[in-house]
Enzyme design. Structure first.
Site, PDB file in Angstrom:
ATOM      1  N   ASP A  17     125.272  50.851 -41.915  1.00  0.00           N
ATOM      2  CA  ASP A  17     125.625  51.644 -43.097  1.00  0.00           C
ATOM      3  C   ASP A  17     127.041  51.348 -43.599  1.00  0.00           C
ATOM      4  OD1 ASP A  17     124.999  53.478 -45.071  1.00  0.00           O
ATOM      5  OD2 ASP A  17     125.815  55.173 -43.952  1.00  0.00           O
ATOM      6  N   ASN A  65     115.014  54.649 -48.856  1.00  0.00           N
ATOM      7  CA  ASN A  65     115.864  53.811 -49.706  1.00  0.00           C
ATOM      8  C   ASN A  65     115.175  53.376 -51.010  1.00  0.00           C
ATOM      9  OD1 ASN A  65     117.501  52.234 -46.844  1.00  0.00           O
ATOM     10  ND2 ASN A  65     118.276  53.874 -48.144  1.00  0.00           N
TER      11      ASN A  65
HETATM   12  C1  IPE Z   1     120.497  54.559 -43.493  1.00  0.00           C
HETATM   13  O1  IPE Z   1     121.531  54.592 -44.394  1.00  0.00           O
HETATM   14  C2  IPE Z   1     119.526  53.465 -43.826  1.00  0.00           C
HETATM   15  C3  IPE Z   1     119.964  52.115 -43.544  1.00  0.00           C
HETATM   16  C4  IPE Z   1     121.120  51.774 -43.040  1.00  0.00           C
HETATM   17  C5  IPE Z   1     118.999  51.077 -43.826  1.00  0.00           C
HETATM   18  P1  IPE Z   1     121.464  55.500 -45.711  1.00  0.00           P
HETATM   19  O2  IPE Z   1     122.675  55.159 -46.503  1.00  0.00           O
HETATM   20  O3  IPE Z   1     120.162  55.325 -46.390  1.00  0.00           O
HETATM   21  O4  IPE Z   1     121.532  56.955 -45.095  1.00  0.00           O
HETATM   22  P2  IPE Z   1     121.980  58.321 -45.779  1.00  0.00           P
HETATM   23  O5  IPE Z   1     121.254  58.425 -47.095  1.00  0.00           O
HETATM   24  O6  IPE Z   1     123.469  58.263 -45.971  1.00  0.00           O
HETATM   25  O7  IPE Z   1     121.587  59.381 -44.788  1.00  0.00           O
HETATM   26  C1  IPE Z   2     123.450  50.512 -45.895  1.00  0.00           C
HETATM   27  O1  IPE Z   2     124.501  50.551 -46.776  1.00  0.00           O
HETATM   28  C2  IPE Z   2     122.397  49.533 -46.327  1.00  0.00           C
HETATM   29  C3  IPE Z   2     121.165  50.172 -46.795  1.00  0.00           C
HETATM   30  C4  IPE Z   2     120.925  51.446 -46.834  1.00  0.00           C
HETATM   31  C5  IPE Z   2     120.117  49.293 -47.273  1.00  0.00           C
HETATM   32  P1  IPE Z   2     124.527  51.559 -47.999  1.00  0.00           P
HETATM   33  O2  IPE Z   2     124.007  50.841 -49.198  1.00  0.00           O
HETATM   34  O3  IPE Z   2     123.844  52.830 -47.674  1.00  0.00           O
HETATM   35  O4  IPE Z   2     126.092  51.785 -48.144  1.00  0.00           O
HETATM   36  P2  IPE Z   2     126.798  53.145 -48.515  1.00  0.00           P
HETATM   37  O5  IPE Z   2     126.384  54.155 -47.493  1.00  0.00           O
HETATM   38  O6  IPE Z   2     126.353  53.510 -49.899  1.00  0.00           O
HETATM   39  O7  IPE Z   2     128.235  52.817 -48.447  1.00  0.00           O
HETATM   40 MG    MG Z   3     124.509  54.542 -46.814  1.00  0.00          MG
END
Ligand code: IPE
Ligand code: IPE
Ligand code: MG
Length: 241
Positions: A17, A65
């Protein structure tokens, strides 16, 4: 335990993340963050293998997602597909076996093909397992398993009394993995976001403030050092109690 003793976790799971925030803080598109995250995943894999970790689970795309804007979702699908094609030789050279967790049948056809191709091409590798979690959600993994078990009970092929934790676990997407020992979450959030809800029952949680694209092998060493200091009791008592 002395400070020198290092316990290597068998199975490390990572919620990758912080890609978006990493990019936005640099004035870049979120997609650039995902590209940088891909390279962090490569560094992580190498570091994990060098430390003799048996299995790694990487959370690449969750069932939630899909709620993101279409261009970001499309970019992620393409990025995962490209990464699989580009890294396949590397996986083979290093003896890494790819497994896939998630509702893969809902993914775009080219990505489904790339996943199956990489699974087949790495099927005989036995140095380390990479469990790639794509369109993965812990809740649907559990309900998908429950549905299949219910179907077998209805067909008379299973009895209600056959159902128990070990048996249930054998109906998960990738049943033959050891339980998760260490769960790493970069990006600063203190939640599991629907990741491996069954498998993390007794995992040690290691949150990090750094964003995933900034992940370096030293972070894995720090996580393993912290893991080695934890006292895992699994509901029992500590040995010296
Ligand atoms: C978790 O991260 C999913 C992945 C890293 C693929 P998210 O960014 O989707 O999680 P939330 O929404 O902050 O809980
Ligand atoms: C995690 O990074 C990757 C996926 C969820 C696919 P994010 O895209 O959630 O990054 P932040 O949390 O918005 O910084
Ligand atoms: Mg995220």
């Amino acid at each position: 335990m002395t400070d020198e003793q290092v316990l290597i976790p068998r199975h490390v799971a990572v919620i990758m993340d912080g890609n978006g925030r990493w990019a936005v803080e640099r004035g870049l598109d979120r997609e650039e963050g995902h590209r940088a995250g891909r390279h962090a995943a490569r560094r992580f894999m190498r570091a994990a293998q060098a430390r003799d970790i048996e299995a790694v689970s990487l959370y690449a795309f969750s069932t939630e997602n899909w709620a993101r804007p279409t261009p970001e979702v499309d970019a992620l699908m393409e990025l995962i597909e490209t990464a699989l094609l580009v890294e396949l030789q590397e996986l083979c050279r290093h003896g890494v076996r790819l497994k896939v967790s998630g509702r893969r049948w809902e993914l775009p056809a080219p990505l489904q093909r790339a996943l199956s191709n990489a699974e087949e091409a790495t099927a005989a590798n036995d140095d380390m397992i990479l469990n790639l979690c794509v369109n993965y959600g812990g809740q649907v993994e559990i309900t998908d398993a429950a549905k299949e078990i219910a179907r077998l009970v209805a067909a008379g092929e299973l009895q209600l009394d056959d159902i128990g934790p070990d048996m249930f676990g054998s109906y998960l997407y990738v049943p033959d993995l050891p339980p998760v020992d260490l769960l790493i979450r970069p990006g600063g959030d203190l939640r599991v976001s629907n990741f491996m809800l069954w498998q993390i029952a007794y995992a040690e949680f290691y949150p990090m403030t750094e964003y995933w694209p900034d992940f370096q092998p030293e972070h894995l060493d720090a996580a393993i050092a912290e893991y080695s200091r934890r006292q895992r009791r699994f509901g029992g008592l500590a040995l010296d109690d």
